[in-house]
Design an enzyme around this catalytic site. Sequence first.
Site, short mmCIF file in Angstrom:
data_model
loop_
_atom_site.label_atom_id
_atom_site.label_comp_id
_atom_site.label_asym_id
_atom_site.label_seq_id
_atom_site.Cartn_x
_atom_site.Cartn_y
_atom_site.Cartn_z
N ALA A 225 0.78 -1.16 0.01
CA ALA A 225 -0.01 -0.02 -0.17
C ALA A 225 0.97 1.29 -0.03
CB ALA A 225 -0.97 -0.17 1.34
N SER B 77 8.59 -2.88 -1.03
CA SER B 77 8.02 -3.29 -2.42
C SER B 77 8.43 -4.72 -2.73
CB SER B 77 8.49 -2.57 -3.33
OG SER B 77 7.88 -2.83 -4.50
N CYS C 242 3.48 -12.69 -0.63
CA CYS C 242 2.83 -13.95 -0.85
C CYS C 242 3.63 -14.91 -1.72
CB CYS C 242 1.57 -13.62 -1.55
SG CYS C 242 0.52 -12.44 -1.11
N ASP D 51 -2.96 -3.52 4.90
CA ASP D 51 -3.36 -4.59 5.87
C ASP D 51 -3.91 -3.82 7.22
OD1 ASP D 51 -2.99 -6.28 3.83
OD2 ASP D 51 -1.25 -7.39 4.96
N ALA E 87 -3.39 -8.72 -0.76
CA ALA E 87 -2.58 -8.16 -1.48
C ALA E 87 -3.34 -7.12 -2.31
CB ALA E 87 -1.43 -8.91 -2.05
N TYR F 163 -17.41 -22.72 -22.72
CA TYR F 163 -17.54 -24.06 -22.85
C TYR F 163 -16.70 -24.56 -23.71
CZ TYR F 163 -18.65 -28.62 -24.06
OH TYR F 163 -18.68 -30.26 -24.23
N TRP G 71 -22.30 -27.24 -18.84
CA TRP G 71 -22.81 -26.29 -18.12
C TRP G 71 -21.84 -26.25 -16.84
CZ3 TRP G 71 -27.63 -23.94 -17.64
CH2 TRP G 71 -28.53 -24.48 -18.47
#
Lengths: 446, 446
Positions: free
Chosen positions: A11, A38, A42, A281, A299, A424, A432
């Site tokens: 942030a 920076s 993750c 956060d 994130a 599909y 479906w």
Amino acid sequence: MRLVVIGGDAAGMSAASRVRRIDPQVAVTVLEQTRDVSYSACGMPYNIADAARPMEDLVVRAAQVFREKQGIDLRTGHAATGVDLSSRRVVGKTLQGAPFEIPYDRLLLATGASAIRPPLPGFDDPDVMVLKSLEDGRRIKGRLQDGTVRRVAIIGMGYIALEMCEALRSRGIVVTMVKPRPVFLPWLAADLAREVRATLEAQGVELHLGRPVERIEKASRGLTLIGLERRLTADLVLLAIGVRPNSGLARDAGLELSLHDAIAVDGGLRTSAVDVYAAGDCADARHVVTGERTWIPLALRANRAGWAAADNICGQDVRLPGIVGTAAFRVFDLEVARTGLTSEAALAAGFEPVEVVIKTRSRAHAHPGAVPLWVQMVGDKRSGRLLGAQIVGREGAAHRINAAAVALHAHLTVEQFGQSDLAYAPPFGPVWDPLLTAANQLLKRL
Amino acid sequence: MRLVVIGGDAAGMSAASRVRRIDPQVAVTVLEQTRDVSYSACGMPYNIADAARPMEDLVVRAAQVFREKQGIDLRTGHAATGVDLSSRRVVGKTLQGAPFEIPYDRLLLATGASAIRPPLPGFDDPDVMVLKSLEDGRRIKGRLQDGTVRRVAIIGMGYIALEMCEALRSRGIVVTMVKPRPVFLPWLAADLAREVRATLEAQGVELHLGRPVERIEKASRGLTLIGLERRLTADLVLLAIGVRPNSGLARDAGLELSLHDAIAVDGGLRTSAVDVYAAGDCADARHVVTGERTWIPLALRANRAGWAAADNICGQDVRLPGIVGTAAFRVFDLEVARTGLTSEAALAAGFEPVEVVIKTRSRAHAHPGAVPLWVQMVGDKRSGRLLGAQIVGREGAAHRINAAAVALHAHLTVEQFGQSDLAYAPPFGPVWDPLLTAANQLLKRL
């Protein structure tokens, strides 16, 4: 204008860069208490999995780039210790212990969150580690380097715990996972959670649920975890029981806090104090489905909030719509994804939730290589609205959840979502789509 | 009530089954001209790829099940040749040439579409094949069985052509692809189409664009295609230049036709004649983005339209919202997906389209195994609405398109879509999902 940003991760650095891009006249100072800015937090479990890769691979942009290319006064090793709202000053001290004081016109709190470390006996041992900062990552990876860590106990069974479990197993380390409460992944529908658990067990991971670790003792070799049904020893303990917002500075300055003591912000990332913003956060958000405040530190939101704070700091009027709580992770070969509310959360938010769980296949009828896919879906009996979805499977779970996430943003009903024209082709799913089948099934119960 | 359904594939059998489920009092007769019902047509290329698998694997539900379990009067080998609206009768003849006549109270036309076969010299050779019906599939697969087919020329470069190209290459067959017009995949953004083309060429597939095949001649061995820059010989020619709706019966009965001569229907699948419905590839649909009629024959819509027709036939009032033109296919290891409008289609529909193409990565910063991912996105300059998106990449393209498809259904603006809370985890994409990055880039141009 002088902008001070406290915190140099997602942030904070997003905001600092964007402010400089929008208005080069703004003098931007970033105070970061560690020496890292920076980086892809993750990505740490995946980096730790690979002994050969340097941890520095995770740095997205070097401090030098922020300083030289973007003209940001980036001060690493600077810990802010206080904010004086009336005189508009931030005080603190450097890693070397030198005090500093810096005035601001606008202030952005991007202080992030910290791993929770309960004040229990032995939990402060150097071999009881957490994974939140890049420095934490370096510490864990460094400890694994000499090959003496053969057994790791992970306390906690959330995203980080599971991703680290995979990373450690891939390095041949024996992993035992422990959590005090009895339910494995309580936010995940039981049928889906069972699949995740089976995957862990198939990888030789031992799970202990329902008993808390009361203390950790030094053993003749390694550490012993006390409080479980049997004594568990490990060379290293990873504590991954969650994070809490770093909102001490904000609280001490008298800012309004919110759920989990996150800093309360409006859609424009404004705190309760004039010209003070919070993002990432450490701050809360609006949940699009409930309309209520929520705190889900992830994130994407941190980056997006950094940008929006920057826009507002520069005089634009940007309001974020909020989040729907979308998340995905991989554990070994299994993908797990969720968006929106569980039935429990929906009930607590005043909805009348109805839930369906289907088991279907990842590819079309008769297409080779299909694997099972589980979809859970929650709708509101009164309004017919879609409230949430979860997907677990060995392929096609993580990306698939985003269709439901967008439906939540658009406040679609289950019926409307069930009429979506989704892609599909035989290698990618049944005619479906599993999400549509779940919606069709759910509709019958609404 | 007596319901007669003409056509026993996706739309027809879906409708017949559902009507029987909703109201067992309805006498349902299905007239199917071939001997096959309810099979996965889209699965044919993948089945043909595998010499060992019987074509019958593609049958989703056997005729016997429809007859015995569902009580449907299913008459295969019955070709309808005429509909008399005033006397409410269908006439036709069986494969054996016996005439039949059958009265109805409600009629559903589910006659599908046929592969286009131009009336050019030599195009009627038995070794010039199309792939539309299961019988077509058997014919192609049977022809490949003895190993004498070493070279195939495919005329056309659409989905079926590309999927069959992959299937034939996987059997070691040399494939040359030919199309009369000069642009490869003209509906796909140029940067994305280039990637598909490069994938084909890397697989040793030769492409000839810009010259039509004028005739096909018997050669000493195989067939020769005449009209190209050089003579091209092949043991087998696959004609895959598109399909057209089987709307002859409807036209002869005086029903209103629409684009491409598809049968015009409303949201409830009603044709211009009372108590006559049409569903599946023979009927048109409403495009949710343009609000106009469109004809995009795909399997999901056919099944969905079959269900909705059944509901309406049984007296419910179900109206389909329409389609957004979502489609995906795989060609070798590449995924290609689209939804909504191209810039050209948007312009034709009266929008002021602005387009962006980005190239990004399929996984997070520093995550191993990332491959390039291309995203195209179109928005409307006047309204800010999202109009369409396309994605090409070796992973994460097909499922990812659905988030954009749902956004189109919900009429989201590019800005709203760009604020979606999409899933992030390092193995599945960057923090900012490629769709969000594209939306952010597009927003700057709107």
